[in-house]
Write a protein that holds these residues in place. Structure first.
Motif, PDB file in Angstrom:
ATOM      1  N   GLY A 237       0.711  -9.634   1.477  1.00  0.00           N
ATOM      2  CA  GLY A 237       1.285 -10.392   1.733  1.00  0.00           C
ATOM      3  C   GLY A 237       2.955  -9.383   2.198  1.00  0.00           C
ATOM      4  O   GLY A 237       3.385 -10.865   3.597  1.00  0.00           O
ATOM      5  N   GLN A 238       3.578  -8.903   1.859  1.00  0.00           N
ATOM      6  CA  GLN A 238       4.689  -8.222   2.636  1.00  0.00           C
ATOM      7  C   GLN A 238       4.332  -7.672   3.360  1.00  0.00           C
ATOM      8  O   GLN A 238       5.211  -8.305   4.740  1.00  0.00           O
ATOM      9  CB  GLN A 238       4.999  -7.156   1.689  1.00  0.00           C
TER      10      GLN A 238
ATOM     11  N   GLY B 268       0.347  -8.743  -3.174  1.00  0.00           N
ATOM     12  CA  GLY B 268       1.758  -8.433  -2.973  1.00  0.00           C
ATOM     13  C   GLY B 268       1.977  -7.653  -1.702  1.00  0.00           C
ATOM     14  O   GLY B 268       2.878  -8.281  -0.390  1.00  0.00           O
ATOM     15  N   VAL B 269       1.145  -6.374  -1.409  1.00  0.00           N
ATOM     16  CA  VAL B 269       1.160  -5.630  -0.446  1.00  0.00           C
ATOM     17  C   VAL B 269       0.840  -6.307   1.002  1.00  0.00           C
ATOM     18  O   VAL B 269       1.510  -6.540   1.912  1.00  0.00           O
ATOM     19  CB  VAL B 269       0.855  -3.977  -0.577  1.00  0.00           C
TER      20      VAL B 269
ATOM     21  N   VAL C 290      -2.954  -8.201  -8.323  1.00  0.00           N
ATOM     22  CA  VAL C 290      -1.598  -8.765  -7.813  1.00  0.00           C
ATOM     23  C   VAL C 290      -0.766  -7.543  -7.122  1.00  0.00           C
ATOM     24  O   VAL C 290      -0.971  -8.017  -5.855  1.00  0.00           O
ATOM     25  CB  VAL C 290      -0.579  -9.200  -9.020  1.00  0.00           C
ATOM     26  N   SER C 291      -0.531  -6.510  -7.034  1.00  0.00           N
ATOM     27  CA  SER C 291      -0.011  -5.664  -6.032  1.00  0.00           C
ATOM     28  C   SER C 291      -0.820  -5.216  -5.123  1.00  0.00           C
ATOM     29  O   SER C 291       0.162  -5.738  -3.907  1.00  0.00           O
ATOM     30  CB  SER C 291      -0.162  -3.853  -6.715  1.00  0.00           C
TER      31      SER C 291
ATOM     32  N   GLU D 243      -1.819 -16.196  -3.402  1.00  0.00           N
ATOM     33  CA  GLU D 243      -0.253 -16.113  -4.600  1.00  0.00           C
ATOM     34  C   GLU D 243      -0.607 -16.590  -5.485  1.00  0.00           C
ATOM     35  O   GLU D 243      -0.099 -16.591  -6.292  1.00  0.00           O
ATOM     36  CB  GLU D 243       0.627 -15.520  -3.089  1.00  0.00           C
TER      37      GLU D 243
ATOM     38  N   ALA E 228      -3.121  -3.994 -10.418  1.00  0.00           N
ATOM     39  CA  ALA E 228      -3.527  -3.319  -8.989  1.00  0.00           C
ATOM     40  C   ALA E 228      -4.354  -4.601  -8.341  1.00  0.00           C
ATOM     41  O   ALA E 228      -3.408  -4.991  -6.831  1.00  0.00           O
ATOM     42  CB  ALA E 228      -5.558  -2.262  -9.330  1.00  0.00           C
TER      43      ALA E 228
END
Lengths: 299, 467
Positions: free
Chosen positions: B398-399, B395-396, B391-392, B106, B389
């Motif tokens: 990582g979350q 992010g997902v 990045v998303s 990230e 997409a």
């Protein structure tokens, strides 16, 4: 469940750690004012934020395009308006010159004035905006109207042909929507030049019939000019609407972006106070229960 | 008739047993804070009684007690909880390392921000829009060249930031291989010692504690399954393959990967077959290094190569200010080498904005600007959607990793609480026991004194009439 001292310490540690972690995250949010710092904080908000930022940028760009188009059209409009005034005066003179009562010197005087008006029209036809000729379509680097010493039009490298669409200047004012800015010189100004030249010839040759024909040409040219000015007015209206719409859109999008990304300060500070209390309570109780052991009480 | 010295023997046994109990209590207290220590308890039990011998028994109360003995020193441990801890250690190891890796990725991505790839793209399209309106302007053209350079550099930089992460993961894989091998060797040694102790009937409690700890470490690193063998030895398996069996351990070796230049693959030292892991830190590192990051690199490369191809396609059909035509706008193949054509950088008049050759025509510039609306990427996505997409996705992931780390912490905490409850040392308890044993020891000494006086009465003072 059997409880040991290490267990108590571990639990105190673990809970303090959790509380501290939450405090840390809150501090982070309060100092930056943002709910998210990295994509994993909330991928959905981050993606929406990216989309909105790009969209806002695009709208601002279109707004700028609209504004630039308006500036071009505005200059076009005022130029044509000036030409119209000159044409009007020329018409008045033409009417006077058509009467059979004028003397030769009088007619010469009128001819001189017409010549002057014609010179003006040529000049205005070669108007530039930021060093670019506005009546030449995409050939902005060369004057569209060139004349000789007798104000005869001799064509021009900048002359645009209105029937060649690839020569039109177009700006994109919305996705896949382009608007033609500016007008072609040959459609708007050439008729005027030609009609004035006819008038001039008629005056020079003292030919009343020619003068009367020229008058008709002038009237037609005037009508044509008015039609084109109306067209420009319509385009300006369209651009005004678009500009207002983009302004509104940008405001709503920025509001939406803020709603998604920015924290609610009041709520966040309240939560901070709550968490602070929890942390303090954890510290106090932890301290109280970790310390005493039986050893202190044995002789 | 009873034994004369039986009483003293009983007291002596008591002294010995309680001394041992005190020693064990002292051992517990000393190790109260040692991680992985399981408290030990001396289970005192009565020694075998004897029956008063005699014909036709008994002339008095029978089955006389003979004192106390320490029995066995018990190790208080819950095997089920220990097994669960090992199981969860794998997951903790996996998610913790994955979370770390994703945080690093990230950081490399630099989103959301105004300096990342998204912003660079937006500004590039904007500069092309300006070019459309004013293609004659040298200043506007310079801005286009500048923004294009920023875009190329940002894409390149983002990609280049991922390579060190991959290298680091590779280093970690190598490091873990060594660690696991070493742990395996240590477990093998412990296995031997434990087997020897058990063979003569001892309970090697501290050795067992130590071995449990080592197994837990292996589990965190690479996932471990434990199978019991005879004599208290164990076998430890990684991904179904034996790491340690009894006193024999195998090595994990990191060899250079023949297919990828600066990375390594793990094989078993003795057989050369590749190591398969599906949990623990090792699995996370391998997955990151071999699946996640390469996929990400591929996507960024695809973004760059499509940008290069589509831009050049449009640009080649246009005409520059100086009449040049057919030039490439971007040079390079993908994100490793994307750059603006040096010919454009040296003379921005080479930017082909016009379709007809007229200097005021910005048709090609407009077409270039409109590339941002075209669904040119995989899945009918525009450049912006595709990058979004990417990045998303990060992010997902990582979350999820962050959530799993938290979840695992809670589970681990719960299990540790359970283990501590069974195996932990409670100082108050030990203190109380200590007092108990101390009293018993003192009392036993008293018994010896009393017995001694009683015998003394017989030996020294019986039958001394008149002396």
């Amino acid at each position: 469940m059997r409880v040991t001292h290490q267990l108590v310490s571990q639990t105190v540690n673990h809970n303090l750690g959790s509380s501290l972690r939450r405090l840390h995250a809150m501090n982070d949010r309060l100092s930056t004012g943002k709910k998210v710092r990295v994509p994993s904080d909330d991928p959905i908000i981050v993606e929406a934020g990216m989309r909105l930022r790009t969209a806002i940028g695009q709208h601002e760009q279109y707004k700028q395009n609209v504004s630039d188009a308006k500036a071009w059209l505005s200059l076009t409009e005022s130029s044509l308006s000036q030409i119209g005034e000159g044409l009007h005066r020329a018409r008045e003179q033409a009417v006077a010159g058509a009467s059979g009562t004028l003397t030769e010197p009088d007619r010469q005087a009128i001819a001189t004035e017409i010549e002057q008006i014609l010179a003006d029209v040529f000049d205005i036809g070669n108007t530039k905006m930021s060093n670019r000729y506005i009546f030449g379509g995409t050939r902005t680097d060369a004057p569209p109207f060139v004349h000789d010493t007798d104000y005869e039009y001799v064509g021009a490298p900048g002359a645009s042909t209105s029937n060649d669409d690839s020569r039109s200047l177009r700006y994109e004012i919305a996705p896949d929507v382009t608007l033609q800015v500016g007008v072609h010189g040959d459609e708007t100004i050439m008729p005027i030049i030609e009609s004035l030249q006819s008038l001039l010839h008629g005056l020079e040759q003292d030919d009343t019939e020619s003068i009367n024909n020229a008058l008709v040409e002038i009237d037609d040219a005037m009508d044509n000019l008015l039609r084109w000015r109306a067209e420009i007015g319509a385009r300006m209206n369209r651009l005004d609407l678009a500009e207002a719409r983009y302004s509104d859109d940008v405001i709503s999008m920025e509001e939406l972006l803020s709603t998604k990304e920015d924290i609610d300060y009041a709520g966040e500070i309240m939560r901070l106070k709550l968490e602070e209390n929890v942390y303090r309570a954890a510290l106090a109780t932890g301290a109280r229960i970790m310390q005493p052991t039986l050893v202190e009480f044995l002789r | 008739m009873r034994s004369t010295f039986g009483g003293i023997e009983t007291a002596k046994r008591s002294l010995g047993s309680h001394q041992l109990a005190l020693q064990t209590t002292g051992h517990n207290i000393a190790n109260a804070n040692a991680p992985g220590y399981s408290r030990q308890k001396v289970s005192l039990r009565a020694t075998s009684p004897y029956t008063v011998p005699g014909m036709n028994n008994p002339a008095g109360p029978g089955q006389v007690g003979t004192g106390v003995e320490p029995g066995v020193i018990q190790r208080m441990v819950d095997q089920f909880v220990q097994a669960e801890i090992n199981k969860e250690a794998r997951n903790t190891g996996y998610w913790a390392s994955r979370d770390q890796m994703l945080q690093q990725i990230e950081a490399a991505l630099m989103e959301p921000s105004d300096t990342g790839v998204r912003a660079a793209f937006d500004q590039f399209w904007e500069s092309l829009q300006e070019l459309q309106k004013n293609p004659e302007s040298h200043a506007v053209r310079s801005v286009v060249a500048e923004r294009a350079t920023v875009l190329a550099e940002t894409i390149h930089y983002t990609r280049s930031q991922l390579l060190p992460i991959q290298k680091e993961l590779d280093h970690s894989v190598q490091g873990i291989a060594q660690q696991v091998t070493s742990l395996g060797e240590q477990i093998a040694v412990l296995n031997q010692e434990i087997a020897r102790a058990k063979a003569v009937g001892y309970e090697p409690n501290d050795l067992l504690d130590r071995r449990d700890q080592l197994v837990e470490e292996v589990s965190d690193l690479s996932g471990a399954t434990v199978v019991a063998r005879q004599n208290g030895m164990i076998a430890v398996l990684i991904g179904g393959t034996t790491l340690v069996d009894g006193s024999h351990s195998r090595a994990l070796v990191a060899e250079p990967d023949p297919n990828r230049s600066n990375l390594h693959q793990l094989v078993w030292g003795d057989s050369g077959s590749s190591v398969i892991v599906n949990s623990g830190q090792l699995a996370s590192y391998i997955d990151g290094r071999d699946e996640f990051i390469p996929e990400l690199l591929h996507q960024i490369d695809l973004l760059a190569s499509t940008l290069i191809d589509k831009t050049n396609e449009v640009h080649a059909s246009g005409v520059g200010l100086n009449g040049s035509s057919g030039l490439e706008f971007f040079v390079g193949n993908d994100a490793t080498d994307i750059a603006v054509n040096p010919m454009i950088l040296s003379d921005v008049a080479n930017i082909a904005a016009s379709a007809t050759g007229d200097v005021g025509d910005g048709t090609i510039a407009l077409q270039l600007a409109q590339l941002n609306q075209q669904p040119v990427m995989e899945g009918n996505a525009t450049f912006e959607e595709y990058f979004s997409a990417i990045v998303s996705n990060i992010g997902v992931s990582g979350q999820k990793a962050a959530r799993m780390v938290e979840h695992q912490e809670n589970v681990e905490n719960h299990l540790l609480t359970l283990r501590e409850s069974t195996s932990g040392v409670n100082l108050d308890e030990e203190m109380t026991n200590m007092i108990m044993y101390q009293h018993a020891y003192a009392a036993a000494s008293r018994v010896v004194t009393v017995m001694d006086e009683a015998i003394d009465t017989i030996i020294s003072r019986m039958g001394l009439v008149g002396r």
